[in-house]
Design an enzyme around this catalytic site. Structure first.
Site, PDB file in Angstrom:
ATOM      1  CG  ASN A  14      -1.834   1.073   1.248  1.00  0.00           C
ATOM      2  OD1 ASN A  14      -1.935   1.659   0.456  1.00  0.00           O
ATOM      3  ND2 ASN A  14      -2.688   1.359   2.427  1.00  0.00           N
ATOM      4  CE  LYS A  16      -0.507   3.286   4.302  1.00  0.00           C
ATOM      5  NZ  LYS A  16      -0.657   3.422   5.895  1.00  0.00           N
ATOM      6  CG  HIS A  92      -6.553   1.717   4.841  1.00  0.00           C
ATOM      7  ND1 HIS A  92      -6.250   2.774   5.679  1.00  0.00           N
ATOM      8  CD2 HIS A  92      -5.472   1.075   4.668  1.00  0.00           C
ATOM      9  CE1 HIS A  92      -4.929   2.539   6.087  1.00  0.00           C
ATOM     10  NE2 HIS A  92      -4.357   1.425   5.598  1.00  0.00           N
ATOM     11  CD  GLU A  94      -3.398   5.404   6.496  1.00  0.00           C
ATOM     12  OE1 GLU A  94      -3.381   5.743   5.225  1.00  0.00           O
ATOM     13  OE2 GLU A  94      -2.601   5.197   7.105  1.00  0.00           O
ATOM     14  CD  GLU A 162      -4.133  -2.646   7.230  1.00  0.00           C
ATOM     15  OE1 GLU A 162      -2.896  -2.829   6.994  1.00  0.00           O
ATOM     16  OE2 GLU A 162      -4.670  -1.774   7.085  1.00  0.00           O
ATOM     17  N   GLY A 168       1.575   2.527  10.855  1.00  0.00           N
ATOM     18  CA  GLY A 168       2.658   3.645  10.560  1.00  0.00           C
ATOM     19  C   GLY A 168       3.315   4.040  12.028  1.00  0.00           C
ATOM     20  CB  SER A 202       4.165  -1.316  12.582  1.00  0.00           C
ATOM     21  OG  SER A 202       3.805  -0.055  12.469  1.00  0.00           O
TER      22      SER A 202
HETATM   23  P1  PGA Z   1       2.268   0.315   7.747  1.00  0.00           P
HETATM   24  O1  PGA Z   1       0.783   0.863   7.146  1.00  0.00           O
HETATM   25  O2  PGA Z   1       2.891  -0.910   7.164  1.00  0.00           O
HETATM   26  O3  PGA Z   1       3.097   1.749   7.491  1.00  0.00           O
HETATM   27  O4  PGA Z   1       1.866   0.560   9.175  1.00  0.00           O
HETATM   28  C1  PGA Z   1      -0.090  -0.591   6.671  1.00  0.00           C
HETATM   29  C2  PGA Z   1      -1.369  -0.090   6.106  1.00  0.00           C
HETATM   30  O5  PGA Z   1      -1.808   0.844   6.305  1.00  0.00           O
HETATM   31  O6  PGA Z   1      -2.002  -0.726   5.357  1.00  0.00           O
END
Ligand code: PGA
Length: 244
Positions: A14, A16, A92, A94, A162, A168, A202
Site C-alpha cells: 500500500n 498510499k 482502510h 485512514e 489492521e 505507521g 508496521s
Molecule cells: P504500515 O501501513 O505498514 O505503514 O503500518 C499499513 C497499512 O496502512 O496498510
C-alpha cells in the site's frame, strides 16, 4: 498446522500518497507478480497507468460505490477496473478516520467492487482507545456483521486485520495475539476455511517471519516498508518460503 492450499498467500504493497519506489520496473522487481502468491500493489491513482506496462498486479486504494456521477475528486470501482485494477481496499482505517467512512458505506463499496469483478480487501481493526477499553472483539464483530451477507455471497473477499494503533507507528501486537484474533475473525466468517485473512500494521522484514508462520495469518498488507524495494524483497521472500 499446515496452511490450507486453498488459501493462496497474499502480499499487498500500500503505497498510499507516495511516488513509485525505485526498483519497481526492474526485471527483478519485488513488486512483480509471483507464481505461488498474490503480490498486489496499491499505488496512487496517478501512477496506475504507468504501472500497467509492468508485470504488476494492481489494486485501488479506494473506490466510490456509484459508477459515475457528481463526486468531485473521487473515482469509481468501475473506473478502477477499466484502468487495470483487479483488487481494491475497502474501509482502510485512514479512510474510516479521516473521511468518516461508516460500515454501511463500506458495505456499498464492497458490493460495487464485486459487481465490477474486483477482489476487495476489507480492512477492519480497532483503535488504541477501543483496545484499551477491551472492546477489540466487539469492534471486529460489528465491522464484519454489516457485511456478512456480502461475504456469504462472494467468498473471494480478503480480510485485512489492521489495528489502527499499529499502522505507521512501529508498534505491533504479538504474532500470537494476531493469530488468536484471526481465529476469532475466522469463526465469524461465512466461509471460514477458504477466506484469506492478512495482517497489516508496521510489518517489516524484522517481524514478518513471526507473523507469517502463524497458521491463520495468510499474508500481509504493508505500508511504509513496501516503499523500499529491498524491504519488499525480503518480506516477499519470507512469505514465499513460509508458504511452501
Ligand atoms: P504500515 O501501513 O505498514 O505503514 O503500518 C499499513 C497499512 O496502512 O496498510
Amino acid at each position: 498446522m499446515m496452511r490450507l492450499m486453498s488459501r493462496r498467500p497474499f502480499l499487498g504493497a500500500n503505497w498510499k500518497m507516495n511516488p513509485i519506489p525505485d526498483g519497481a520496473f526492474t526485471s527483478e522487481s519485488p513488486y512483480r507478480r509471483a507464481k505461488n502468491l498474490d503480490v498486489v500493489v496499491f499505488p496512487s491513482l496517478l501512477d496506475l497507468q504507468a504501472l500497467q506496462s509492468a508485470d504488476i498486479a494492481l489494486g485501488g486504494q479506494w473506490g466510490h460505490e456509484n459508477d459515475t456521477g457528481a463526486a468531485t475528486g473521487d473515482i469509481s470501482m468501475m473506473q478502477l477496473k477499466t484502468h487495470g485494477c483487479s483488487f481494491v481496499l475497502c474501509g482502510h482505517s485512514e479512510r474510516r478516520e479521516h473521511h468518516h467512512e461508516t460500515d454501511v458505506r463500506i458495505r456499498a463499496m464492497l458490493l460495487s467492487a464485486l459487481r465490477h469483478g474486483l477482489t476487495p480487501l476489507l480492512c477492519i481493526g480497532e483503535t488504541a482507545v477501543e483496545k484499551a477499553e477491551g472492546r477489540t472483539e466487539e469492534i471486529l464483530k460489528t465491522q464484519l456483521s454489516t457485511v456478512s451477507d456480502v461475504l456469504k455471497q462472494d467468498p473471494s473477499t480478503v480480510i485485512a486485520y489492521e489495528p489502527r494503533w499499529a499502522i505507521g507507528t512501529g508498534k505491533t501486537p504479538t504474532a500470537m495475539d494476531v493469530q488468536s484474533l484471526h481465529t476469532f475473525i475466522r469463526s465469524l466468517l461465512p466461509h471460514p476455511e477458504s477466506t484469506r485473512i492478512v495482517y497489516g500494521g508496521s510489518l517489516s522484514s524484522k517481524n514478518a517471519s513471526e507473523f507469517f508462520s502463524q497458521p491463520d495469518i495468510d499474508g500481509g498488507l504493508i505500508g511504509a516498508s513496501s516503499l523500499s524495494a529491498s524491504e519488499m524483497r525480503s518480506i516477499r521472500s519470507i512469505l514465499e518460503n513460509v508458504s511452501r
